[in-house]
Design an enzyme around this catalytic site. Structure first.
Site, mmCIF file in Angstrom:
data_model
loop_
_atom_site.group_PDB
_atom_site.id
_atom_site.type_symbol
_atom_site.label_atom_id
_atom_site.label_comp_id
_atom_site.label_asym_id
_atom_site.label_seq_id
_atom_site.Cartn_x
_atom_site.Cartn_y
_atom_site.Cartn_z
ATOM 1 N N ARG A 129 33.027 20.946 -4.195
ATOM 2 C CA ARG A 129 32.166 21.725 -3.292
ATOM 3 C C ARG A 129 30.899 20.931 -2.990
ATOM 4 N NH1 ARG A 129 30.150 26.863 -5.073
ATOM 5 N NH2 ARG A 129 30.194 26.183 -7.240
ATOM 6 N N GLY A 141 25.826 19.849 -10.857
ATOM 7 C CA GLY A 141 24.482 20.331 -11.167
ATOM 8 C C GLY A 141 24.308 21.773 -10.753
ATOM 9 N N GLN A 200 8.920 20.395 -8.038
ATOM 10 C CA GLN A 200 9.086 21.478 -7.059
ATOM 11 C C GLN A 200 8.659 22.796 -7.687
ATOM 12 O OE1 GLN A 200 9.875 21.859 -3.797
ATOM 13 N NE2 GLN A 200 9.668 24.057 -4.125
ATOM 14 N N GLY A 221 8.833 26.239 -8.913
ATOM 15 C CA GLY A 221 10.012 27.036 -9.285
ATOM 16 C C GLY A 221 11.126 26.236 -9.928
ATOM 17 N N TYR A 250 14.908 22.111 -13.445
ATOM 18 C CA TYR A 250 15.732 21.228 -12.597
ATOM 19 C C TYR A 250 15.049 19.874 -12.393
ATOM 20 C CZ TYR A 250 18.513 20.063 -8.363
ATOM 21 O OH TYR A 250 19.322 19.473 -7.423
ATOM 22 N N LYS A 262 16.377 16.054 -13.230
ATOM 23 C CA LYS A 262 16.597 15.067 -12.168
ATOM 24 C C LYS A 262 15.711 13.846 -12.363
ATOM 25 C CE LYS A 262 19.889 17.330 -10.273
ATOM 26 N NZ LYS A 262 21.249 16.781 -10.177
ATOM 27 N N GLY A 297 17.476 14.554 -0.485
ATOM 28 C CA GLY A 297 16.501 15.582 -0.159
ATOM 29 C C GLY A 297 17.235 16.901 -0.003
ATOM 30 N N TYR A 298 16.754 17.751 0.865
ATOM 31 C CA TYR A 298 17.390 19.057 1.065
ATOM 32 C C TYR A 298 18.600 18.888 1.989
ATOM 33 C CZ TYR A 298 13.886 21.491 -1.602
ATOM 34 O OH TYR A 298 13.113 21.944 -2.642
HETATM 35 N N1 CAA Z 1 4.213 26.795 -3.401
HETATM 36 C C1 CAA Z 1 3.120 27.527 -3.747
HETATM 37 N N2 CAA Z 1 3.178 28.826 -4.047
HETATM 38 C C2 CAA Z 1 4.377 29.430 -3.995
HETATM 39 C C3 CAA Z 1 5.548 28.722 -3.651
HETATM 40 C C4 CAA Z 1 5.428 27.373 -3.341
HETATM 41 N N3 CAA Z 1 6.501 26.626 -2.989
HETATM 42 N N4 CAA Z 1 6.596 29.589 -3.711
HETATM 43 C C5 CAA Z 1 6.085 30.792 -4.073
HETATM 44 N N5 CAA Z 1 4.749 30.672 -4.234
HETATM 45 C C6 CAA Z 1 3.817 31.735 -4.639
HETATM 46 C C7 CAA Z 1 4.055 33.009 -3.860
HETATM 47 O O1 CAA Z 1 3.386 32.950 -2.637
HETATM 48 C C8 CAA Z 1 3.509 34.047 -4.799
HETATM 49 O O2 CAA Z 1 2.124 34.061 -4.738
HETATM 50 P P1 CAA Z 1 1.348 35.456 -4.811
HETATM 51 O O3 CAA Z 1 1.731 36.044 -6.132
HETATM 52 O O4 CAA Z 1 -0.101 35.053 -4.730
HETATM 53 O O5 CAA Z 1 1.823 36.242 -3.645
HETATM 54 C C9 CAA Z 1 3.857 33.498 -6.177
HETATM 55 O O6 CAA Z 1 4.066 32.077 -5.995
HETATM 56 C C10 CAA Z 1 5.100 34.092 -6.761
HETATM 57 O O7 CAA Z 1 6.099 34.052 -5.749
HETATM 58 P P2 CAA Z 1 7.362 34.976 -5.827
HETATM 59 O O8 CAA Z 1 6.998 36.370 -6.189
HETATM 60 O O9 CAA Z 1 8.178 34.729 -4.599
HETATM 61 O O10 CAA Z 1 8.090 34.349 -7.087
HETATM 62 P P3 CAA Z 1 9.547 34.598 -7.538
HETATM 63 O O11 CAA Z 1 9.544 34.976 -8.961
HETATM 64 O O12 CAA Z 1 10.274 35.462 -6.594
HETATM 65 O O13 CAA Z 1 10.179 33.108 -7.491
HETATM 66 C C11 CAA Z 1 10.975 31.105 -6.408
HETATM 67 C C12 CAA Z 1 10.018 32.284 -6.379
HETATM 68 C C13 CAA Z 1 12.321 31.442 -7.094
HETATM 69 C C14 CAA Z 1 10.400 29.920 -7.160
HETATM 70 C C15 CAA Z 1 11.176 30.813 -4.937
HETATM 71 O O14 CAA Z 1 9.923 30.448 -4.398
HETATM 72 C C16 CAA Z 1 12.149 29.720 -4.669
HETATM 73 O O15 CAA Z 1 13.366 29.894 -4.733
HETATM 74 N N6 CAA Z 1 11.658 28.556 -4.319
HETATM 75 C C17 CAA Z 1 12.492 27.447 -3.915
HETATM 76 C C18 CAA Z 1 12.575 26.455 -4.982
HETATM 77 C C19 CAA Z 1 13.387 25.317 -4.427
HETATM 78 O O16 CAA Z 1 12.947 24.577 -3.555
HETATM 79 N N7 CAA Z 1 14.599 25.147 -4.946
HETATM 80 C C20 CAA Z 1 15.444 24.104 -4.442
HETATM 81 C C21 CAA Z 1 16.847 24.562 -4.517
HETATM 82 S S1 CAA Z 1 17.931 23.411 -3.735
HETATM 83 C C22 CAA Z 1 17.994 22.158 -4.795
HETATM 84 O O17 CAA Z 1 17.515 22.179 -5.880
HETATM 85 C C23 CAA Z 1 18.721 20.942 -4.292
HETATM 86 C C24 CAA Z 1 17.841 19.772 -4.315
HETATM 87 O O18 CAA Z 1 18.014 18.902 -5.179
HETATM 88 C C25 CAA Z 1 16.811 19.590 -3.277
#
Ligand code: CAA
Length: 240
Positions: A12, A84, A141, A143, A147, A151, A178-179
């Site tokens: 996948r 992963g 990153q 959140g 991960y 990496k 990247g993404y």
């Molecule tokens: N930068 C700064 N602040 C952020 C932020 C960011 N990127 N994302 C969220 N915040 C802030 C929100 O605005 C919020 O602030 P307030 O409380 O002041 O409103 C606070 O952080 C908490 O946010 P949430 O309530 O949305 O938090 P959550 O518990 O729901 O979790 C998360 C959020 C799961 C981290 C979500 O932001 C997320 O999924 N982020 C994406 C992470 C990402 O890029 N993952 C990549 C996946 S793909 C991959 O990994 C493949 C690869 O190799 C590239």
């Protein structure tokens, strides 16, 4: 005789594109998967590529599975550690289980995949180890403390393996995608994903095939002097 390539998480996403590209380049390919039988069957039906099921987080299962692949296809010349997972959460909400699961699969999984085939590569004086890292191992990153740690760890693995393997004709390199338009990225909340895409100067997500072509290069004889390197393929989102 065709060289044998193994791709973990090869049915996948990016792994699927890698398996197909290696087959198209003339390799005899085995693709592993961890759980999704349905996707694996569909993949084999479409591609004719054999699939093997085990958890990369389990050393004994990996060792047995790799031995079975070698019994079926011959010694593994090219190993692509691609499997992963993500368990994204802000650090203050991240549970020990979310930390451990990602470490076991993404980081220990690389050890478990490469370690059993390494002695054979040394004996045969040829090998290609290609680890699929991530832009988020380079830049971190929000959140993804878990991960990003794995990496970044991948880069340490290949730089060390490159030094140990060089005199045996083995290269070890990483690719930092990247993404890329895969299920993993599509699982990111839409608003967050849109914000990420707006930070990619190329203006779009990458395609899995764009990573697969990097793998085919690193596996080839053209890449013999490329060892311990990281190829970043991220649409100019981040430079090291
Ligand atoms: N930068 C700064 N602040 C952020 C932020 C960011 N990127 N994302 C969220 N915040 C802030 C929100 O605005 C919020 O602030 P307030 O409380 O002041 O409103 C606070 O952080 C908490 O946010 P949430 O309530 O949305 O938090 P959550 O518990 O729901 O979790 C998360 C959020 C799961 C981290 C979500 O932001 C997320 O999924 N982020 C994406 C992470 C990402 O890029 N993952 C990549 C996946 S793909 C991959 O990994 C493949 C690869 O190799 C590239």
């Amino acid at each position: 005789m065709a060289r044998v390539a193994l791709v973990t998480g090869g049915t996948r996403g990016i792994g699927e594109a890698i398996s197909k590209a290696l087959k198209a380049a003339g390799y005899s390919v085995a693709a592993t998967y961890g759980g999704n039988d349905e996707a694996a069957k569909k993949f084999t039906d479409e591609t004719g590529i054999a699939t093997y099921k085990w958890s990369v987080a389990d050393y004994a299962a990996s060792k047995d599975g790799l031995a079975k692949v070698e019994a079926d296809l011959g010694p593994i010349d090219v190993v692509v550690a691609n499997a992963g997972i993500t368990r994204d959460a802000p650090f203050h909400k991240m549970t020990p289980d979310q930390w451990q699961e990602v470490i076991d699969t993404n980081l220990t999984g690389v050890f478990n995949t490469v370690h059993p085939v390494w002695p054979g590569m040394r004996e045969r004086k040829f090998g290609r180890v290609i680890v699929i890292s991530s832009i988020n191992g380079q830049k971190g990153q929000f959140g993804q403390v878990n991960y990003a740690a794995t990496k970044a760890g991948d880069l340490g693995i290949v730089k060390s393996l490159a030094q140990e393997g060089a005199r045996f004709g083995i290269t070890a390199n990483a690719i930092c995608p990247g993404y890329i338009a895969t299920e993993m990225v599509m699982a990111v909340p839409e608003k967050v994903r849109e914000a990420i895409i707006s930070q990619i100067p190329t203006g779009r997500l990458g395609e899995p095939e764009e990573i697969a072509r990097c793998v085919v290069f690193l596996a080839s004889d053209d890449a013999t002097f490329v060892n311990g390197s990281t190829i970043s393929a991220n649409g100019a989102q981040f430079f090291v």
